[in-house]
Design a protein around this motif. Structure first.
Motif, PDB file in Angstrom:
ATOM      1  N   ILE A  35       0.849  -1.038   0.208  1.00 55.97           N
ATOM      2  CA  ILE A  35      -0.056  -0.005  -0.036  1.00 55.97           C
ATOM      3  C   ILE A  35       0.809   1.090  -0.045  1.00 55.97           C
ATOM      4  O   ILE A  35       1.880   1.350   0.944  1.00 55.97           O
ATOM      5  N   ALA A  36       0.622   1.945  -1.115  1.00 55.94           N
ATOM      6  CA  ALA A  36       1.495   3.296  -1.146  1.00 55.94           C
ATOM      7  C   ALA A  36       1.235   4.415   0.046  1.00 55.94           C
ATOM      8  O   ALA A  36       0.068   4.512   0.087  1.00 55.94           O
ATOM      9  N   LEU A  37       2.218   5.083   0.511  1.00 57.25           N
ATOM     10  CA  LEU A  37       1.978   6.050   1.467  1.00 57.25           C
ATOM     11  C   LEU A  37       2.044   7.253   0.471  1.00 57.25           C
ATOM     12  O   LEU A  37       1.372   8.349   0.794  1.00 57.25           O
ATOM     13  N   SER A  65      -5.029  -6.900  -7.529  1.00 52.17           N
ATOM     14  CA  SER A  65      -4.138  -7.945  -7.282  1.00 52.17           C
ATOM     15  C   SER A  65      -2.815  -7.822  -8.301  1.00 52.17           C
ATOM     16  O   SER A  65      -1.840  -8.866  -8.311  1.00 52.17           O
ATOM     17  N   SER A  66      -2.710  -6.870  -9.156  1.00 48.66           N
ATOM     18  CA  SER A  66      -1.418  -6.749 -10.014  1.00 48.66           C
ATOM     19  C   SER A  66      -0.238  -6.596  -9.403  1.00 48.66           C
ATOM     20  O   SER A  66       0.518  -7.017  -9.898  1.00 48.66           O
ATOM     21  N   ALA A  67      -0.319  -5.971  -8.047  1.00 52.47           N
ATOM     22  CA  ALA A  67       1.023  -5.753  -7.523  1.00 52.47           C
ATOM     23  C   ALA A  67       1.594  -7.136  -7.161  1.00 52.47           C
ATOM     24  O   ALA A  67       2.694  -7.611  -7.170  1.00 52.47           O
ATOM     25  N   PRO A 104       8.418   9.775  -7.460  1.00 54.42           N
ATOM     26  CA  PRO A 104       8.861   8.697  -6.620  1.00 54.42           C
ATOM     27  C   PRO A 104       7.514   8.395  -5.637  1.00 54.42           C
ATOM     28  O   PRO A 104       6.764   9.288  -5.286  1.00 54.42           O
ATOM     29  N   SER A 105       7.635   7.055  -5.308  1.00 54.87           N
ATOM     30  CA  SER A 105       6.569   6.668  -4.186  1.00 54.87           C
ATOM     31  C   SER A 105       7.279   5.675  -3.335  1.00 54.87           C
ATOM     32  O   SER A 105       8.388   5.272  -3.417  1.00 54.87           O
ATOM     33  N   ILE A 106       6.557   5.452  -2.249  1.00 52.72           N
ATOM     34  CA  ILE A 106       6.901   4.624  -0.946  1.00 52.72           C
ATOM     35  C   ILE A 106       5.691   3.940  -0.535  1.00 52.72           C
ATOM     36  O   ILE A 106       4.782   4.395  -0.550  1.00 52.72           O
ATOM     37  N   SER A 157       3.497  -4.434 -13.733  1.00 49.23           N
ATOM     38  CA  SER A 157       2.580  -3.241 -13.269  1.00 49.23           C
ATOM     39  C   SER A 157       3.669  -2.429 -12.410  1.00 49.23           C
ATOM     40  O   SER A 157       4.192  -3.072 -11.598  1.00 49.23           O
ATOM     41  N   GLY A 158       3.557  -1.142 -12.665  1.00 51.97           N
ATOM     42  CA  GLY A 158       4.595  -0.259 -11.805  1.00 51.97           C
ATOM     43  C   GLY A 158       4.787  -0.512 -10.391  1.00 51.97           C
ATOM     44  O   GLY A 158       5.762  -0.763  -9.883  1.00 51.97           O
ATOM     45  N   SER A 159       3.677  -0.526  -9.631  1.00 50.59           N
ATOM     46  CA  SER A 159       3.632  -0.609  -8.246  1.00 50.59           C
ATOM     47  C   SER A 159       4.092  -2.094  -7.712  1.00 50.59           C
ATOM     48  O   SER A 159       4.381  -2.317  -6.634  1.00 50.59           O
TER      49      SER A 159
HETATM   50  O1  PMV Z   1       0.859  -0.371 -10.595  1.00 50.45           O
HETATM   51  P1  PMV Z   1      -0.307   0.261 -11.135  1.00 50.45           P
HETATM   52  O2  PMV Z   1      -0.084   0.855 -12.510  1.00 50.45           O
HETATM   53  O3  PMV Z   1      -1.548  -0.480 -11.035  1.00 50.45           O
HETATM   54  O4  PMV Z   1      -0.500   1.794 -10.359  1.00 50.45           O
HETATM   55  C1  PMV Z   1      -0.760   1.961  -9.018  1.00 50.45           C
HETATM   56  C2  PMV Z   1      -1.368   3.215  -8.643  1.00 50.45           C
HETATM   57  C3  PMV Z   1      -1.663   3.349  -7.114  1.00 50.45           C
HETATM   58  O5  PMV Z   1      -2.185   2.151  -6.439  1.00 50.45           O
HETATM   59  C4  PMV Z   1      -3.184   4.140  -7.232  1.00 50.45           C
HETATM   60  C5  PMV Z   1      -0.749   4.166  -6.153  1.00 50.45           C
HETATM   61  C6  PMV Z   1       0.517   3.357  -5.746  1.00 50.45           C
HETATM   62  O6  PMV Z   1       1.601   3.937  -5.608  1.00 50.45           O
HETATM   63  O7  PMV Z   1       0.442   2.096  -5.545  1.00 50.45           O
END
Ligand code: PMV
Length: 373
Positions: free
Chosen positions: A28-30, A123-125, A45-47, A176-178
């Motif tokens: 879960i992104a902060l 569920s993509s991450a 950037p993200s965390i 999937s990026g995240s």
């Molecule tokens: O990984 P993606 O392309 O499904 O993008 C995720 C985007 C958010 O979940 C909304 C934010 C994040 O950083 O996880």
């Protein structure tokens, strides 16, 4: 590291068949990733906190083949699944240069989630990171100097674990990026920024520095406000940031928020933590409300929950806060020391706003694991 560094020179071993199995968590992104450039490069950037209980378990069985092209079957929770195939096909096309054995084998991909399929939890991450790890497992078998066996009992000791994780994260990002933030725990940073010297746009890295003990075993209870399919897919969502009137300010803000959050995570400043995390969640939604076309992804019950959390926090001086994904569900975040009190609050005051009263209890986790059978 550049993309080129992830292209293997050659494989030492020839293997006819085998299987690998990995379990990989959601995160879960902060500070949120929202907006990307070509080749899954983030605009900011993200965390994220890596989760512990919400996981995908994927087994990949592979058999040598002669024919050209990609060949794979997908089974989701025991049933053959055609719907997942296009996404995996795209993933294979994107990563083939980095794992060039992909066309040599037929793959049977068997996958399942520990959380309910229709829960509105993406569920993509977890899914893409689990698949990336399986591909890395196969690559290890093909390069390992220890004689490979065709069982799942492969050894990753002979390759640097950090290199393995880095490439797994690199591959997962292309799915999937995240997903690139799901390989390791407990906090992972993705996207170049000045606060984390080892950060990269190409893969996630573990949080640099000592995380304050107040964040140890931090809790995340996911309130399932809407279990349906996401109204806006993240692919469409990221596109909304092209030509968005506030894009530049938003991308700059993410850098500042990451810097401030790093300090809060090290010093244990829960007040600043809450302020940044909630502001990030609302900013993500504000971006969607102010894009063209525009979307409101929160539901009335999402707002009810947010207001209840704010009132409860005022009344009790607790350190509960919320974050949101690109949907209506609410992640309730709180320190482990307040678990009993907050779980009581969730059960008595928030569960009624969830679809069928459903919520999922999770907490910060350590990352993916290989499953040896
Ligand atoms: O990984 P993606 O392309 O499904 O993008 C995720 C985007 C958010 O979940 C909304 C934010 C994040 O950083 O996880």
């Amino acid at each position: 590291m550049t993309e080129q560094d992830f292209i293997p020179k050659s494989y030492d071993n020839s293997i006819e068949s085998g299987s690998v199995k990995w379990s990989s968590p959601s995160n879960i992104a902060l500070v949120k990733y929202w907006g990307k450039k070509k080749n899954q490069i983030p605009e900011n950037p993200s965390i994220s906190f890596t989760l512990s209980n919400c996981k995908t378990i994927t087994e990949v069985t592979f058999n040598k083949k002669e024919s050209d092209g990609f060949s794979f079957d997908v089974f989701f929770e025991g049933e053959k699944n055609e719907a997942f195939k296009p996404k995996i096909q795209t993933f294979f096309e994107r990563v083939e240069a980095y794992v060039p054995f992909l066309k040599d084998y037929h793959f049977k991909i068997e996958t399942s989630n520990t959380f309910p399929h229709s829960s509105g939890i993406a569920s993509s991450a977890s899914g893409m990171s689990a698949l990336a790890l399986c591909l890395m497992g196969i690559e290890t078998m093909l390069t390992d100097t220890i004689a490979p066996s065709n069982s799942t009992a492969l050894s990753i000791n002979s390759v640097e674990k950090s290199q393995f994780n880095q490439k797994a994260s690199f591959l997962a990002r292309l799915g999937s990026g995240s997903a690139c933030r799901s390989i390791e725990g407990e906090l992972v940073v993705w996207g170049e920024n000045t606060s984390f010297t080892n950060s990269s746009d190409l893969y996630g890295v573990k949080f640099e520095g000592e995380i304050n003990s107040k964040f140890k075993d931090f809790q995340d209870t996911i309130l399932l406000v809407d279990k349906g399919e996401k109204q806006v897919s993240s692919t469409v969502g990221h596109q909304l940031m092209f030509d968005h009137p506030f894009a530049k300010e938003r991308f700059d803000q993410a850098h500042t928020n990451l810097e401030k959050l790093k300090e809060a995570l090290i010093s244990g400043d829960l007040i600043s933590f809450i302020e940044i995390v909630e502001s990030e969640a609302l900013t993500l939604h504000a971006m969607m409300m102010t894009s063209m076309p525009y979307f409101i992804l929160m539901k009335p019950n999402t707002l009810e929950i947010i207001n209840k959390i704010w009132n409860f926090r005022k009344k009790t001086a607790s350190h509960v806060c919320f974050t949101l994904d690109a949907g209506a569900n609410v992640h309730v975040l709180y320190p482990a020391s307040e678990k009993e009190m907050i779980l009581g609050f969730i059960k008595n005051e928030l569960a009624e706003y969830c679809e069928n009263g459903h919520y999922i209890c999770d907490q910060i986790g350590l990352g993916a694991n290989q499953i040896q059978e």
